[in-house]
Design an enzyme around this catalytic site. Sequence first.
Site, short mmCIF file in Angstrom:
data_model
loop_
_atom_site.label_atom_id
_atom_site.label_comp_id
_atom_site.label_asym_id
_atom_site.label_seq_id
_atom_site.Cartn_x
_atom_site.Cartn_y
_atom_site.Cartn_z
CG ASN A 92 -2.19 -0.77 0.99
OD1 ASN A 92 -2.97 -0.49 0.07
ND2 ASN A 92 -2.39 -1.79 1.80
CG MET A 124 6.11 2.93 -2.10
SD MET A 124 7.50 2.05 -2.83
CE MET A 124 8.03 3.22 -4.09
CE LYS A 125 -1.91 -0.19 -3.41
NZ LYS A 125 -2.85 -1.11 -2.74
CG HIS A 165 1.42 -1.47 -6.68
ND1 HIS A 165 0.81 -1.90 -7.85
CD2 HIS A 165 0.44 -1.45 -5.75
CE1 HIS A 165 -0.47 -2.13 -7.60
NE2 HIS A 165 -0.72 -1.88 -6.34
CG ASN A 198 -3.08 -1.09 -10.56
OD1 ASN A 198 -2.98 -2.13 -11.21
ND2 ASN A 198 -3.42 -1.07 -9.28
CD GLU A 199 -7.16 -2.67 -10.34
OE1 GLU A 199 -7.99 -1.85 -9.92
OE2 GLU A 199 -6.80 -3.67 -9.70
CD GLU A 204 -1.57 -6.38 -7.75
OE1 GLU A 204 -2.65 -6.68 -7.23
OE2 GLU A 204 -1.33 -5.26 -8.25
CD1 TRP A 262 -2.05 -8.38 -2.77
CD2 TRP A 262 -0.27 -7.61 -3.91
NE1 TRP A 262 -2.06 -7.01 -2.69
CE2 TRP A 262 -0.98 -6.50 -3.39
CE3 TRP A 262 0.89 -7.37 -4.66
CZ2 TRP A 262 -0.58 -5.18 -3.60
CZ3 TRP A 262 1.29 -6.06 -4.86
CH2 TRP A 262 0.55 -4.98 -4.34
C1 XIL Z 1 -4.82 -4.12 -2.02
C2 XIL Z 1 -4.04 -4.21 -0.70
O1 XIL Z 1 -3.45 -5.50 -0.62
C3 XIL Z 1 -4.98 -4.01 0.45
O2 XIL Z 1 -4.26 -3.95 1.67
C4 XIL Z 1 -5.75 -2.71 0.27
O3 XIL Z 1 -6.73 -2.60 1.27
C5 XIL Z 1 -6.43 -2.66 -1.07
O4 XIL Z 1 -5.48 -2.87 -2.10
N1 XIL Z 1 -4.92 -4.88 -7.05
C6 XIL Z 1 -3.91 -4.01 -6.77
C7 XIL Z 1 -3.42 -3.84 -5.37
O5 XIL Z 1 -3.31 -3.47 -7.70
O6 XIL Z 1 -2.97 -2.55 -5.11
C8 XIL Z 1 -4.50 -4.21 -4.38
O7 XIL Z 1 -3.91 -4.19 -3.08
C9 XIL Z 1 -5.07 -5.56 -4.71
C10 XIL Z 1 -5.73 -5.55 -6.06
#
Ligand code: XIL
Length: 409
Positions: free
Chosen positions: A113, A115-116, A149, A199-200, A306, A361
């Site tokens: 988390n 580095m978000k 990430h 991402n996504e 992940e 992950w």
């Molecule tokens: C997740 C984390 O593992 C959790 O702790 C947080 O609550 C939510 O995010 N895809 C991603 C990750 O790219 O950043 C996510 O990580 C899981 C889904």
Amino acid sequence: MNHIIQFFGISLLATALTACGGGGSGKHKSSSSASSRAPSSSALSSIAPSSTAASSTPTSSSVAASLSVALKTLTTIPIGVAVSATTESYNIFDSTAQQRVVTHHFNQLTAGNIMKMSYLHPLENSFTYTNADALIDFASDNGMSVHGHALIWHSDYQVPSWMKNYVGDKTVWLAMLENHVKTITAYYSGKVVSWDVVNEAINDDGSYRNSIFFQKTDDDYIEQAFINAHEGDPIADLYYNDYSIEVDPEKMATLKTMLDDFIARDVPIDGVGFQMHIYMDYPSIATIKAAFQEIVVRDLKVKITELDIPINNPYSSGYPGNVKTTLTTELALAQKKRYCEVVAAYLETVPTNLRGGVTIWGVNDPSSWLISFLFDDEHDDWPLLFNANYNEKPALQGVADALSNQPCN
Ligand code: XIL
């Protein structure tokens, strides 16, 4: 739960499973299926070969079980794991047992988390690197690299409030995002070897996600983020990261169009991150290989970013009536085989020069995000390579078997 699933973007897994016959009527829950989140005491710790075996019985975390041959020594690709830090539960700095297995087996870290976006850039004119720096120093002190990430991700909790409220037209928004991406990548230049730049950004139906970034800039923010990340750090590998690319043809189609466009116009992209939040029986290995191949033929890197493989599948037809509340030997061995087959599929499909590596992950089972995200804390699961006491599970041996080119069994 549905909105949470939508929120993190896994909602259409249910559709995909149903479409291929693996799913039932979606996720149903009853209170009778609920059990404690605490890991089952019968969870296996390890049934690795005796020469390398850890204890087969979970031990107190103060008693360190022996560790098998380090995964990282079995291969030349980065072997990564996502970890928690700062005030998160399962903070790696709070657990020497966790540090011991992480530094033994892995040579790359991803911050789960911290580095978000909102953590590194909480205010418009303020970047806070202290916590991430501590993790990066830990990695460096232990000979591990860091995968960043994620520079741009729609998920609500990690988009800073100031950004959500940012006023301005497309030009103003692109300039703001440029500053975000360039500042962070420049700061971490030489310390972060690769980034999930975006991402996504693509929905499972192939449309672009209607995130705040898309609302403000159309899909222009995606290519601009890659350009800016490259300007900030010309050396780091830059990935587009997403889930279910391997199972949703429309999503893959949009991704391929985007990649081909980027390649044709020299937008700097090095590879695709497959999150791979998958199941024991879905998707098939053939499906996974075919998806990797789509990226390989474009001469781009493939990184499993992940990986986790829960025992239970909330989209299976019998769920929750058939929920597994104990990790039996049989299930642990099936999971070992599945981990092995997935990593073997990666090695078989992706040539050496295009291997970005494999990241798991999370470290130990009870810390997995899936327990709350996928199962609403209603029962245990064991998606990872270590049990609650940081003892190796058969799943770890499965990864080791694949990396050592051994048969998956
Ligand atoms: C997740 C984390 O593992 C959790 O702790 C947080 O609550 C939510 O995010 N895809 C991603 C990750 O790219 O950043 C996510 O990580 C899981 C889904």
